[in-house]
Design a protein around this motif. Structure first.
Motif, PDB file in Angstrom:
ATOM      1  N   HIS A  77      32.441  57.364  -3.499  1.00  0.00           N
ATOM      2  CA  HIS A  77      31.810  56.369  -2.622  1.00  0.00           C
ATOM      3  C   HIS A  77      31.270  55.211  -3.452  1.00  0.00           C
ATOM      4  O   HIS A  77      31.074  55.335  -4.645  1.00  0.00           O
ATOM      5  N   ARG A  78      30.989  54.132  -2.742  1.00  0.00           N
ATOM      6  CA  ARG A  78      30.312  53.006  -3.385  1.00  0.00           C
ATOM      7  C   ARG A  78      28.819  53.191  -3.119  1.00  0.00           C
ATOM      8  O   ARG A  78      28.412  53.357  -1.954  1.00  0.00           O
ATOM      9  N   ILE A  79      28.012  53.222  -4.176  1.00  0.00           N
ATOM     10  CA  ILE A  79      26.572  53.420  -3.994  1.00  0.00           C
ATOM     11  C   ILE A  79      25.856  52.105  -4.305  1.00  0.00           C
ATOM     12  O   ILE A  79      26.019  51.553  -5.399  1.00  0.00           O
ATOM     13  N   VAL A  80      25.099  51.594  -3.332  1.00  0.00           N
ATOM     14  CA  VAL A  80      24.408  50.308  -3.514  1.00  0.00           C
ATOM     15  C   VAL A  80      22.908  50.535  -3.447  1.00  0.00           C
ATOM     16  O   VAL A  80      22.429  51.259  -2.560  1.00  0.00           O
ATOM     17  N   LEU A  81      22.175  49.933  -4.380  1.00  0.00           N
ATOM     18  CA  LEU A  81      20.707  50.032  -4.338  1.00  0.00           C
ATOM     19  C   LEU A  81      20.148  48.632  -4.111  1.00  0.00           C
ATOM     20  O   LEU A  81      20.486  47.692  -4.838  1.00  0.00           O
ATOM     21  N   ASP A  82      19.310  48.483  -3.086  1.00  0.00           N
ATOM     22  CA  ASP A  82      18.761  47.179  -2.756  1.00  0.00           C
ATOM     23  C   ASP A  82      17.236  47.344  -2.630  1.00  0.00           C
ATOM     24  O   ASP A  82      16.741  47.738  -1.576  1.00  0.00           O
ATOM     25  N   ALA A  83      16.519  47.083  -3.730  1.00  0.00           N
ATOM     26  CA  ALA A  83      15.066  47.325  -3.733  1.00  0.00           C
ATOM     27  C   ALA A  83      14.328  46.003  -3.839  1.00  0.00           C
ATOM     28  O   ALA A  83      14.334  45.359  -4.884  1.00  0.00           O
ATOM     29  N   THR A  84      13.720  45.572  -2.731  1.00  0.00           N
ATOM     30  CA  THR A  84      13.031  44.285  -2.742  1.00  0.00           C
ATOM     31  C   THR A  84      11.527  44.434  -2.510  1.00  0.00           C
ATOM     32  O   THR A  84      10.790  43.462  -2.527  1.00  0.00           O
ATOM     33  N   ALA A  85      11.069  45.674  -2.268  1.00  0.00           N
ATOM     34  CA  ALA A  85       9.666  45.851  -1.860  1.00  0.00           C
ATOM     35  C   ALA A  85       8.684  45.628  -3.012  1.00  0.00           C
ATOM     36  O   ALA A  85       7.592  45.082  -2.820  1.00  0.00           O
ATOM     37  N   HIS A  86       9.050  46.050  -4.221  1.00  0.00           N
ATOM     38  CA  HIS A  86       8.174  45.934  -5.392  1.00  0.00           C
ATOM     39  C   HIS A  86       6.786  46.507  -5.151  1.00  0.00           C
ATOM     40  O   HIS A  86       5.779  45.884  -5.486  1.00  0.00           O
ATOM     41  N   VAL A  87       6.745  47.656  -4.503  1.00  0.00           N
ATOM     42  CA  VAL A  87       5.480  48.385  -4.348  1.00  0.00           C
ATOM     43  C   VAL A  87       5.758  49.851  -4.657  1.00  0.00           C
ATOM     44  O   VAL A  87       6.894  50.315  -4.538  1.00  0.00           O
ATOM     45  N   ASP A  88       4.713  50.552  -5.078  1.00  0.00           N
ATOM     46  CA  ASP A  88       4.821  51.992  -5.298  1.00  0.00           C
ATOM     47  C   ASP A  88       4.203  52.715  -4.118  1.00  0.00           C
ATOM     48  O   ASP A  88       3.484  52.120  -3.318  1.00  0.00           O
ATOM     49  N   LEU A  89       4.478  54.019  -4.046  1.00  0.00           N
ATOM     50  CA  LEU A  89       3.897  54.820  -2.966  1.00  0.00           C
ATOM     51  C   LEU A  89       2.745  55.655  -3.507  1.00  0.00           C
ATOM     52  O   LEU A  89       2.676  55.952  -4.707  1.00  0.00           O
ATOM     53  N   LEU A  90       1.867  56.048  -2.587  1.00  0.00           N
ATOM     54  CA  LEU A  90       0.739  56.902  -2.941  1.00  0.00           C
ATOM     55  C   LEU A  90       0.981  58.238  -2.224  1.00  0.00           C
ATOM     56  O   LEU A  90       1.083  58.276  -1.006  1.00  0.00           O
ATOM     57  N   GLY A  91       1.099  59.313  -3.008  1.00  0.00           N
ATOM     58  CA  GLY A  91       1.368  60.600  -2.362  1.00  0.00           C
ATOM     59  C   GLY A  91       1.806  61.643  -3.366  1.00  0.00           C
ATOM     60  O   GLY A  91       1.444  61.576  -4.541  1.00  0.00           O
ATOM     61  N   SER A  92       2.579  62.609  -2.882  1.00  0.00           N
ATOM     62  CA  SER A  92       3.043  63.682  -3.768  1.00  0.00           C
ATOM     63  C   SER A  92       4.422  63.320  -4.320  1.00  0.00           C
ATOM     64  O   SER A  92       5.404  63.267  -3.571  1.00  0.00           O
ATOM     65  N   PRO A  93       4.517  63.066  -5.646  1.00  0.00           N
ATOM     66  CA  PRO A  93       5.805  62.655  -6.227  1.00  0.00           C
ATOM     67  C   PRO A  93       6.901  63.681  -5.963  1.00  0.00           C
ATOM     68  O   PRO A  93       8.017  63.330  -5.585  1.00  0.00           O
ATOM     69  N   LYS A  94       6.552  64.959  -6.079  1.00  0.00           N
ATOM     70  CA  LYS A  94       7.577  66.011  -5.929  1.00  0.00           C
ATOM     71  C   LYS A  94       8.109  66.051  -4.476  1.00  0.00           C
ATOM     72  O   LYS A  94       9.319  66.059  -4.253  1.00  0.00           O
ATOM     73  N   ASP A  95       7.192  66.023  -3.511  1.00  0.00           N
ATOM     74  CA  ASP A  95       7.616  66.129  -2.106  1.00  0.00           C
ATOM     75  C   ASP A  95       8.355  64.873  -1.660  1.00  0.00           C
ATOM     76  O   ASP A  95       9.342  64.959  -0.921  1.00  0.00           O
ATOM     77  N   LEU A  96       7.864  63.707  -2.099  1.00  0.00           N
ATOM     78  CA  LEU A  96       8.547  62.473  -1.684  1.00  0.00           C
ATOM     79  C   LEU A  96       9.943  62.413  -2.309  1.00  0.00           C
ATOM     80  O   LEU A  96      10.907  62.011  -1.656  1.00  0.00           O
ATOM     81  N   HIS A  97      10.038  62.841  -3.564  1.00  0.00           N
ATOM     82  CA  HIS A  97      11.363  62.867  -4.193  1.00  0.00           C
ATOM     83  C   HIS A  97      12.300  63.772  -3.404  1.00  0.00           C
ATOM     84  O   HIS A  97      13.434  63.400  -3.087  1.00  0.00           O
ATOM     85  N   SER A  98      11.801  64.955  -3.021  1.00  0.00           N
ATOM     86  CA  SER A  98      12.650  65.897  -2.300  1.00  0.00           C
ATOM     87  C   SER A  98      13.082  65.301  -0.951  1.00  0.00           C
ATOM     88  O   SER A  98      14.256  65.396  -0.569  1.00  0.00           O
ATOM     89  N   ALA A  99      12.160  64.650  -0.229  1.00  0.00           N
ATOM     90  CA  ALA A  99      12.504  64.086   1.083  1.00  0.00           C
ATOM     91  C   ALA A  99      13.492  62.932   0.946  1.00  0.00           C
ATOM     92  O   ALA A  99      14.529  62.897   1.620  1.00  0.00           O
ATOM     93  N   LEU A 100      13.165  61.994   0.056  1.00  0.00           N
ATOM     94  CA  LEU A 100      14.010  60.796  -0.029  1.00  0.00           C
ATOM     95  C   LEU A 100      15.400  61.150  -0.560  1.00  0.00           C
ATOM     96  O   LEU A 100      16.401  60.561  -0.164  1.00  0.00           O
ATOM     97  N   SER A 101      15.465  62.157  -1.457  1.00  0.00           N
ATOM     98  CA  SER A 101      16.778  62.509  -1.999  1.00  0.00           C
ATOM     99  C   SER A 101      17.593  63.318  -0.981  1.00  0.00           C
ATOM    100  O   SER A 101      18.818  63.299  -1.020  1.00  0.00           O
ATOM    101  N   ASN A 102      16.923  64.007  -0.078  1.00  0.00           N
ATOM    102  CA  ASN A 102      17.637  64.705   0.987  1.00  0.00           C
ATOM    103  C   ASN A 102      18.467  63.733   1.826  1.00  0.00           C
ATOM    104  O   ASN A 102      19.596  64.026   2.212  1.00  0.00           O
ATOM    105  N   LEU A 103      17.860  62.579   2.114  1.00  0.00           N
ATOM    106  CA  LEU A 103      18.566  61.590   2.937  1.00  0.00           C
ATOM    107  C   LEU A 103      19.783  61.031   2.190  1.00  0.00           C
ATOM    108  O   LEU A 103      20.838  60.793   2.781  1.00  0.00           O
ATOM    109  N   VAL A 104      19.598  60.856   0.870  1.00  0.00           N
ATOM    110  CA  VAL A 104      20.709  60.343   0.068  1.00  0.00           C
ATOM    111  C   VAL A 104      21.828  61.387   0.035  1.00  0.00           C
ATOM    112  O   VAL A 104      23.008  61.075   0.244  1.00  0.00           O
ATOM    113  N   SER A 105      21.446  62.628  -0.182  1.00  0.00           N
ATOM    114  CA  SER A 105      22.444  63.697  -0.273  1.00  0.00           C
ATOM    115  C   SER A 105      23.198  63.834   1.060  1.00  0.00           C
ATOM    116  O   SER A 105      24.424  63.968   1.077  1.00  0.00           O
ATOM    117  N   ASN A 106      22.486  63.763   2.187  1.00  0.00           N
ATOM    118  CA  ASN A 106      23.155  63.824   3.497  1.00  0.00           C
ATOM    119  C   ASN A 106      24.146  62.677   3.655  1.00  0.00           C
ATOM    120  O   ASN A 106      25.266  62.868   4.116  1.00  0.00           O
TER     121      ASN A 106
END
Ligand code: ADP
Length: 357
Positions: free
Chosen positions: A212-241
């Motif tokens: 596949h062609r994978i495109v990353l478009d990051a314009t927000a330039h902000v970080d998140l406040l929360g659990s790094p492990k859980d957010l990584h797991s959630a956001l990567s689930n969507l990518v994997s799907n």
């Protein structure tokens, strides 16, 4: 006289019916003063007659979660709080408009449901925990067997390994869900989005294997406040799907952008898409649009459930848009309170994310 006697008797019947309902009912006037309450309101809310008549309900329940709710916006129901009159019991509360500027406060005892829910949660967590060790042993032995030593059994061995890996993944996902369900809050750590997004992109490329062609478009330039492990797991689930449900030559776009009220992380694909009547149920455990496609792609059916729980813990929201045959967009909406200005310092840059979820 006959009619007024009948009316009085009807009124009496209605009052005694309301008085003996198992749910607590409190009739409030415009200033939230107590005009009337039934028996259940005595046990669940701790109201006493006659001296709580005309008392300000909020002042009467001072210090309880219910009083804070009455003080704020009580138009939304309040779920699963300790009953002020009996803290061991759990209640759901709602406020209904009634008559002329009056209100009816309803409190339903949900202790029984909460206990059943707790039993279900414990059961799933215990079963998953008990299965973990035997599965690890079976998987370990299967890995030790060399297909070349038993060429006749090579295909069987391959299938057994795949299935034992799958079972292991289901058990791990169930344990993750159990943990998320019992948690009410998450750690408030900085989640550096630039490195997380780079990791997500690498993960997408690893699963796609160049298909596949994978495109990353990051314009927000902000970080998140929360659990790094859980957010990584959630956001990567969507990518994997997105990769797993998109045929070869499709495009996967990962976006991180600002919105008027926060920021939006989204994953868009040009894949199979999902018919509209499935969308509302996608985050249920083990719900799949097509079981064979999910199994073939190595899915457990628990990914989106995990995503929903992680987002709830971060006061975020999952939005799904999809057109069958054209593709899907899974978006996570985060509020301003979860955003931090992007970290640019180099000295104390937080550790990178692991490459695998
Ligand atoms: P699974 O492990 O089966 O992928 P998920 O909970 O992650 O479980 O997803 C639930 C179901 O939603 C999947 O089985 C699949 O049918 C559907 N689904 C999820 N993401 C996508 C996507 N990007 N495109 C099409 N269907 C999807």
């Amino acid at each position: 006289m006959h009619r007024s006697r009948r009316l009085a008797s009807n009124l009496h019947d209605l009052r005694s019916a309301a008085a003996s309902l198992p749910d607590a009912i409190v009739l409030l006037d415009q200033q939230q003063r107590v005009r009337w309450f039934n028996h259940a309101a005595e046990s669940l809310l701790g109201l006493r007659r006659p001296h709580d008549r005309n008392a300000l309900l909020q002042a009467r329940l001072h210090g309880s979660e219910l009083a804070n709710w009455l003080q704020g916006d009580s138009s939304h129901p309040l779920h699963d709080i300790a009953a002020p009159g009996q803290p061991s019991r759990h209640i759901n509360v709602e406020m209904l408009p009634f008559g002329h500027h009056q209100h009816l406060l309803l409190a339903r005892d949900i202790s029984h449901l909460t206990r059943l829910e707790q039993i279900r949660r414990d059961f799933v967590a215990n079963v998953s925990h008990e299965l973990r060790t035997p599965l690890t042993v079976i998987h370990g032995y299967l890995e030790l067997l060399d297909p070349e030593d038993v060429p006749d059994l090579a295909p069987v061995l391959g299938e057994m390994r795949t299935q034992s890996r799958r079972m292991g993944q289901i058990v791990e996902d169930l344990l993750t869900l159990s943990r998320l369900e019992t948690q009410n809050t998450v750690s408030d750590e900085r989640v550096p989005m630039a490195s997380l997004l780079a990791t997500l992109r690498k993960e997408a490329e690893a699963i796609s294997q160049g298909r596949h062609r994978i495109v990353l478009d990051a314009t927000a330039h902000v970080d998140l406040l929360g659990s790094p492990k859980d957010l990584h797991s959630a956001l990567s689930n969507l990518v994997s799907n997105a990769v797993r449900y998109t045929p070869a030559d499709g495009t996967i776009t990962i976006r991180w952008e600002r919105t008027p009220d926060g920021a939006l992380y989204s994953v868009n694909d040009t894949g199979f898409g999902i018919p509209a009547d499935h969308l509302a149920r996608l985050t249920e455990r083990f719900y799949r649009v097509s079981s064979s496609r999910s199994r073939d792609s190595g899915g457990t059916g628990l990914g989106l459930s995990i995503v929903k729980h992680v987002l709830n813990l971060h006061q975020g929201r999952l939005e799904i848009h999809s057109t069958p045959g054209q593709g899907s967009t899974f978006a996570c909406r985060f509020g301003k309170e979860r955003l931090l200005p992007e970290h640019t310092g180099e000295d104390d840059f937080p550790p990178d994310f692991p490459d695998t979820p």
